[in-house]
Design a protein around this motif. Structure first.
Motif, PDB file in Angstrom:
ATOM      1  N   ASP A  13       0.818  -1.215   0.000  1.00 30.10           N
ATOM      2  CA  ASP A  13       0.000   0.000   0.000  1.00 30.10           C
ATOM      3  C   ASP A  13       0.852   1.266   0.000  1.00 30.10           C
ATOM      4  N   LYS A  14       2.094   1.143   0.452  1.00 28.17           N
ATOM      5  CA  LYS A  14       2.992   2.291   0.541  1.00 28.17           C
ATOM      6  C   LYS A  14       4.331   1.967  -0.124  1.00 28.17           C
ATOM      7  N   PRO A  15       5.105   2.990  -0.479  1.00 28.58           N
ATOM      8  CA  PRO A  15       6.453   2.736  -1.013  1.00 28.58           C
ATOM      9  C   PRO A  15       7.289   2.002   0.029  1.00 28.58           C
ATOM     10  N   ALA A  16       8.180   1.150  -0.446  1.00 27.47           N
ATOM     11  CA  ALA A  16       9.046   0.385   0.453  1.00 27.47           C
ATOM     12  C   ALA A  16      10.469   0.393  -0.092  1.00 27.47           C
ATOM     13  N   SER A  17      11.422   0.250   0.807  1.00 33.29           N
ATOM     14  CA  SER A  17      12.840   0.218   0.420  1.00 33.29           C
ATOM     15  C   SER A  17      13.500  -1.028   1.007  1.00 33.29           C
ATOM     16  N   ASN A  18      14.702  -1.335   0.480  1.00 33.10           N
ATOM     17  CA  ASN A  18      15.457  -2.505   0.941  1.00 33.10           C
ATOM     18  C   ASN A  18      14.605  -3.775   0.897  1.00 33.10           C
ATOM     19  N   VAL A  19      13.844  -3.914  -0.185  1.00 31.73           N
ATOM     20  CA  VAL A  19      12.930  -5.047  -0.323  1.00 31.73           C
ATOM     21  C   VAL A  19      13.686  -6.294  -0.783  1.00 31.73           C
ATOM     22  N   LYS A  20      13.393  -7.413  -0.142  1.00 26.13           N
ATOM     23  CA  LYS A  20      13.993  -8.701  -0.494  1.00 26.13           C
ATOM     24  C   LYS A  20      12.901  -9.753  -0.630  1.00 26.13           C
ATOM     25  N   LYS A  58      14.144  -0.752  -3.937  1.00 29.51           N
ATOM     26  CA  LYS A  58      13.036   0.161  -3.683  1.00 29.51           C
ATOM     27  C   LYS A  58      11.870  -0.138  -4.619  1.00 29.51           C
ATOM     28  N   VAL A  59      10.664  -0.098  -4.056  1.00 26.23           N
ATOM     29  CA  VAL A  59       9.456  -0.307  -4.864  1.00 26.23           C
ATOM     30  C   VAL A  59       8.447   0.786  -4.545  1.00 26.23           C
ATOM     31  N   ASP A  60       7.642   1.142  -5.530  1.00 21.15           N
ATOM     32  CA  ASP A  60       6.596   2.132  -5.331  1.00 21.15           C
ATOM     33  C   ASP A  60       5.339   1.468  -4.774  1.00 21.15           C
TER      34      ASP A  60
END
Length: 230
Positions: free
Chosen positions: A122-129, A147-149
């Motif tokens: 639902d929100k932008p996220a960073s350091n996604v694995k 990073k993902v939007d």
């Protein structure tokens, strides 16, 4: 007792028996013909000094017409519902061999097969694995996304382990983690599953999609249909 020639005394009994069968056939429901027959008898046998009130007759006719109209509407709706079910069954049968997106991160995989998934946030996220784990919870492969939007992002696991070898056949799951608003969070993971067959009359009358890996789902729970195979 005087007997009229040519008259069978059992005729009345046979007539009553046939009449009883007709009522039984209609499940005891008053038909439109029955209603007007009774109304005619009521008018023919009314007390001339106290005739039936016109408003009462109109009220009776209106009530019966309303009931009859509702019954016809119900019959029409049943036909429409049956038609809709047939249409859904036809659409569902065309899904065999195609892939559907399901809200489930667990899937079955054959050796050498690649699996498509979808990350949802639902929100932008960073350091996604993205972690690929086997049924024992062991990490088989780790994919660095970064990073993902906000929204969704498709991804594909090539079926390889961290050592670059084909992962053995079995059950696996996607687990996705990242930072949302600076906090470590687990993101939703969906998977695309291939439809092996369709059960047209499943539990509760639902249309059931039988997916690869041995699981199944109701047609109404499909999130998205993919044009290609898993």
């Amino acid at each position: 007792m005087e007997t009229v020639k040519g008259t069978n005394p059992l005729e009345g009994l046979r007539w009553k028996k046939e009449e009883y069968k007709e009522v039984e056939k209609d499940n005891g429901m008053l038909t439109q013909a029955d209603f007007f027959a009774l109304l005619t008898q009521e008018l023919a046998n009314q007390d001339p000094t106290k005739p039936v009130d016109n408003n009462e007759i109109i009220s009776q006719m209106t009530a019966f017409s309303t009931t009859d109209g509702v019954q016809r509407l119900n019959d029409s709706f049943d036909i429409f519902a049956s038609s809709m079910t047939s249409s859904q069954a036809l659409q569902a049968s065309s899904l065999v061999g195609r892939s559907v997106l399901v809200e489930d991160n667990v899937f079955g995989m054959e050796e050498g097969q690649s699996i498509k998934g979808k990350l949802v946030s639902d929100k932008p996220a960073s350091n996604v694995k993205i972690y690929v784990e086997n049924i024992a919870g062991e990490i088989i492969q780790t994919v660095q996304v970064g990073k993902v939007d906000a929204g969704g992002m498709n991804f594909t696991w090539d079926g390889q382990t961290a050592e670059g070898e084909p992962a053995p056949e079995g059950a696996y799951r996607f687990r996705i983690v990242g930072l949302v608003d600076g906090q470590a969070s687990e993101l939703e993971a969906m998977t695309y599953r291939k439809v092996d067959s369709v059960t047209l009359a499943g539990a509760g009358g639902n249309i059931i999609l039988n997916l690869n890996g041995g699981s199944s789902m109701v047609l109404a729970d499909v999130v998205e249909i993919s044009g290609g195979d898993s």
